[in-house]
Design a protein around this motif. Structure first.
Motif, PDB file in Angstrom:
ATOM      1  N   LEU A  17       0.845  -1.204   0.000  1.00  9.69           N
ATOM      2  CA  LEU A  17       0.000   0.000   0.000  1.00  9.69           C
ATOM      3  C   LEU A  17       0.876   1.248   0.000  1.00  9.69           C
ATOM      4  O   LEU A  17       0.603   2.220  -0.721  1.00  9.69           O
ATOM      5  CB  LEU A  17      -0.919   0.009   1.222  1.00  9.69           C
ATOM      6  CG  LEU A  17      -2.120  -0.934   1.203  1.00  9.69           C
ATOM      7  CD1 LEU A  17      -2.848  -0.880   2.535  1.00  9.69           C
ATOM      8  CD2 LEU A  17      -3.062  -0.582   0.061  1.00  9.69           C
ATOM      9  N   PHE A  18       1.917   1.233   0.792  1.00 10.89           N
ATOM     10  CA  PHE A  18       2.851   2.349   0.892  1.00 10.89           C
ATOM     11  C   PHE A  18       3.505   2.610  -0.460  1.00 10.89           C
ATOM     12  O   PHE A  18       3.519   3.745  -0.952  1.00 10.89           O
ATOM     13  CB  PHE A  18       3.902   2.007   1.955  1.00 10.89           C
ATOM     14  CG  PHE A  18       4.795   3.162   2.349  1.00 10.89           C
ATOM     15  CD1 PHE A  18       4.279   4.286   2.969  1.00 10.89           C
ATOM     16  CD2 PHE A  18       6.165   3.098   2.121  1.00 10.89           C
ATOM     17  CE1 PHE A  18       5.107   5.339   3.356  1.00 10.89           C
ATOM     18  CE2 PHE A  18       6.998   4.137   2.498  1.00 10.89           C
ATOM     19  CZ  PHE A  18       6.470   5.259   3.117  1.00 10.89           C
ATOM     20  N   ALA A  19       4.025   1.543  -1.078  1.00  7.15           N
ATOM     21  CA  ALA A  19       4.682   1.684  -2.384  1.00  7.15           C
ATOM     22  C   ALA A  19       3.689   2.127  -3.458  1.00  7.15           C
ATOM     23  O   ALA A  19       3.986   2.992  -4.294  1.00  7.15           O
ATOM     24  CB  ALA A  19       5.332   0.359  -2.787  1.00  7.15           C
ATOM     25  N   GLY A  20       2.482   1.545  -3.421  1.00  9.63           N
ATOM     26  CA  GLY A  20       1.476   1.887  -4.431  1.00  9.63           C
ATOM     27  C   GLY A  20       1.014   3.328  -4.343  1.00  9.63           C
ATOM     28  O   GLY A  20       0.878   4.016  -5.364  1.00  9.63           O
ATOM     29  N   LEU A  21       0.779   3.814  -3.123  1.00 12.07           N
ATOM     30  CA  LEU A  21       0.316   5.194  -2.960  1.00 12.07           C
ATOM     31  C   LEU A  21       1.419   6.198  -3.304  1.00 12.07           C
ATOM     32  O   LEU A  21       1.131   7.271  -3.847  1.00 12.07           O
ATOM     33  CB  LEU A  21      -0.184   5.432  -1.539  1.00 12.07           C
ATOM     34  CG  LEU A  21      -1.538   4.804  -1.194  1.00 12.07           C
ATOM     35  CD1 LEU A  21      -2.011   5.268   0.170  1.00 12.07           C
ATOM     36  CD2 LEU A  21      -2.592   5.132  -2.238  1.00 12.07           C
ATOM     37  N   ILE A  22       2.661   5.854  -2.989  1.00 12.53           N
ATOM     38  CA  ILE A  22       3.766   6.754  -3.367  1.00 12.53           C
ATOM     39  C   ILE A  22       3.851   6.849  -4.889  1.00 12.53           C
ATOM     40  O   ILE A  22       4.042   7.938  -5.445  1.00 12.53           O
ATOM     41  CB  ILE A  22       5.101   6.259  -2.770  1.00 12.53           C
ATOM     42  CG1 ILE A  22       5.124   6.524  -1.266  1.00 12.53           C
ATOM     43  CG2 ILE A  22       6.289   6.955  -3.432  1.00 12.53           C
ATOM     44  CD1 ILE A  22       6.354   6.014  -0.555  1.00 12.53           C
ATOM     45  N   LEU A  23       3.672   5.710  -5.572  1.00 14.65           N
ATOM     46  CA  LEU A  23       3.666   5.725  -7.036  1.00 14.65           C
ATOM     47  C   LEU A  23       2.519   6.591  -7.552  1.00 14.65           C
ATOM     48  O   LEU A  23       2.703   7.421  -8.457  1.00 14.65           O
ATOM     49  CB  LEU A  23       3.526   4.300  -7.569  1.00 14.65           C
ATOM     50  CG  LEU A  23       3.403   4.156  -9.096  1.00 14.65           C
ATOM     51  CD1 LEU A  23       4.649   4.705  -9.784  1.00 14.65           C
ATOM     52  CD2 LEU A  23       3.178   2.688  -9.474  1.00 14.65           C
ATOM     53  N   LEU A  24       1.326   6.438  -6.966  1.00 13.46           N
ATOM     54  CA  LEU A  24       0.179   7.252  -7.377  1.00 13.46           C
ATOM     55  C   LEU A  24       0.411   8.730  -7.095  1.00 13.46           C
ATOM     56  O   LEU A  24      -0.034   9.594  -7.861  1.00 13.46           O
ATOM     57  CB  LEU A  24      -1.083   6.784  -6.657  1.00 13.46           C
ATOM     58  CG  LEU A  24      -1.688   5.461  -7.114  1.00 13.46           C
ATOM     59  CD1 LEU A  24      -2.882   5.093  -6.242  1.00 13.46           C
ATOM     60  CD2 LEU A  24      -2.113   5.534  -8.589  1.00 13.46           C
ATOM     61  N   ALA A  25       1.115   9.022  -5.999  1.00 11.45           N
ATOM     62  CA  ALA A  25       1.403  10.419  -5.657  1.00 11.45           C
ATOM     63  C   ALA A  25       2.247  11.070  -6.741  1.00 11.45           C
ATOM     64  O   ALA A  25       2.008  12.215  -7.148  1.00 11.45           O
ATOM     65  CB  ALA A  25       2.110  10.495  -4.308  1.00 11.45           C
ATOM     66  N   PHE A  26       3.239  10.347  -7.234  1.00 14.25           N
ATOM     67  CA  PHE A  26       4.088  10.893  -8.300  1.00 14.25           C
ATOM     68  C   PHE A  26       3.323  10.975  -9.620  1.00 14.25           C
ATOM     69  O   PHE A  26       3.488  11.943 -10.379  1.00 14.25           O
ATOM     70  CB  PHE A  26       5.345  10.040  -8.471  1.00 14.25           C
ATOM     71  CG  PHE A  26       6.420  10.327  -7.453  1.00 14.25           C
ATOM     72  CD1 PHE A  26       7.152  11.504  -7.515  1.00 14.25           C
ATOM     73  CD2 PHE A  26       6.685   9.439  -6.426  1.00 14.25           C
ATOM     74  CE1 PHE A  26       8.133  11.791  -6.583  1.00 14.25           C
ATOM     75  CE2 PHE A  26       7.658   9.720  -5.479  1.00 14.25           C
ATOM     76  CZ  PHE A  26       8.393  10.899  -5.555  1.00 14.25           C
ATOM     77  N   LEU A  27       2.466  10.007  -9.888  1.00 15.64           N
ATOM     78  CA  LEU A  27       1.698  10.015 -11.134  1.00 15.64           C
ATOM     79  C   LEU A  27       0.636  11.119 -11.133  1.00 15.64           C
ATOM     80  O   LEU A  27       0.230  11.593 -12.193  1.00 15.64           O
ATOM     81  CB  LEU A  27       1.029   8.653 -11.350  1.00 15.64           C
ATOM     82  CG  LEU A  27       1.964   7.471 -11.640  1.00 15.64           C
ATOM     83  CD1 LEU A  27       1.157   6.178 -11.763  1.00 15.64           C
ATOM     84  CD2 LEU A  27       2.765   7.711 -12.925  1.00 15.64           C
TER      85      LEU A  27
END
Length: 371
Positions: A17-27
């Protein structure tokens, strides 16, 4: 050799979840997705709170006290990095520093993001700071960007460590353990969760899901709500609307500095190729209204940016400002030539709320509609 259960399900769910949300934050780092970008940041903050407590009450290997952070551990690990001997079952010393660094930088990035959202956009929990710090809005944005870039560097270092471990120590199954929780060890080092740990993880997961459900689609969400409200110019100055809106859209007074309005209203005989002359009393009425509500009196981002880019320049059109040119430089010429746009001056074609005195990023129309 044993197949030891090292990473519990809550630890792995947090990781992804942490990795996925960080990716979404950059996108989602785009003006039009700003609200979603901010809400994703709040979601990451919730995960960080969970990980903080999990670092103290969670199982072995997930606790901070089990992170080998002593300098002698780092030195020993670096000197024996090519050895197949497995001394560190959980995080190795370098990975421990990388994880702690990521947690700290992510936290600072989120806090500076909340500050930037409040100061620059006048939105969110710290929107009240817009009134006090609006002249320094770029400072908070630059700080946020700095830590975002630092986070990228730390993530790259972390990924490099994961894949180098995969190459140097394939028997340890470190990479696959991120998915299934198991590592291959010389003894059985398996962990087990107690009832309190399971309950704590379940409660936090429930709160996290509830946050996503109730916030991502909520209207007037206080986490991203703006302090800037719409303006009814018809009520504020009917003459301004009658005379100006009869020929073109209503340009909010705060989109130009007072000097520009004085210059423009002083030469209405040559108003962008037309004669828009008014009698002296009407001219004064509208000019006074424009000056009283000019860019100097506004704390909206667009006002501050335009004011800075027009400073000491004889400009009477928003489209002539450096700020406008920079914001629109990537838009193809055919968009402005589209039958529903026709001119760079037709701001309403994309900014649906401009005649209400607002130019909100999330209200910008997709230019693909004009392609």
């Amino acid at each position: 050799m044993f197949k030891s259960y090292i990473w519990s399900l809550p630890s792995r769910v947090f990781h992804w979840l942490f990795a996925g949300l960080i990716l979404l934050a950059f996108l989602s780092d785009d003006d039009k997705l700003l609200n979603y970008h901010a809400l994703i940041g709040y979601g990451i903050l919730i995960l960080l709170v969970f990980r903080f407590f999990w670092g103290y009450i969670g199982p072995k290997y997930s606790r901070f006290k089990d992170f080998p952070l002593a300098f002698k551990d780092v030195k020993e690990f670096a000197l024996n990095i090519f050895s197949s001997k497995q001394k560190y079952i959980g995080h190795n010393p370098i990975a421990s520093y990388a994880m702690i660094g990521i947690f700290i930088v992510v936290f600072i990035t989120i806090i500076t993001g909340i500050l930037a959202l409040g100061v620059e956009e006048g939105k969110g929990l710290l929107s009240s700071l817009n009134s006090s710090f609006f002249k320094r809005m770029e400072l908070f944005e630059h700080i946020h960007e700095f830590f975002s870039n630092l986070l990228l560097a730390l993530i790259a270092a972390h990924l490099l460590g994961v894949f180098s471990d995969r190459l140097l120590h394939p028997a340890h199954k470190t990479l696959s353990s991120i998915f299934n929780g198991f590592k291959v060890t010389s003894e059985d080092y398996s962990i087990r969760l107690n009832i309190a740990q399971k309950l704590f993880a379940f409660i936090f997961l429930t709160l996290f899901i509830a946050f996503l459900i109730f916030n991502m689609g909520a209207k007037n969400n206080p986490l991203v709500a703006s302090i800037h409200t719409s303006v009814d110019y018809e009520k504020q100055n009917p003459l301004f609307v009658k005379e100006c809106a009869s020929c073109h859209i209503i340009y909010p007074p705060h989109t130009l500095p007072s000097a520009s309005w004085v210059t423009m209203m002083g030469d209405l005989e040559n108003h962008f190729g037309d004669d828009a002359s008014l009698d002296e009393q009407d001219n004064k009425n509208i000019l006074d209204f424009l000056v009283q509500n000019s860019a100097e009196t506004s704390k909206q981002k667009v006002s501050v940016k335009i004011l800075d880019s027009i400073k000491n320049k004889d400009i009477i059109a928003i489209t002539q400002s450096d700020f406008w040119k920079k914001k629109h430089e990537d838009i193809p010429k055919k968009v402005f030539a589209h039958k529903d746009v026709k001119s760079k001056a037709n701001c309403k074609a994309c900014h649906s709320d401009i005649e209400k005195g607002l130019i909100e990023n999330d209200k910008i129309k997709d230019i693909n509609a004009f392609m």
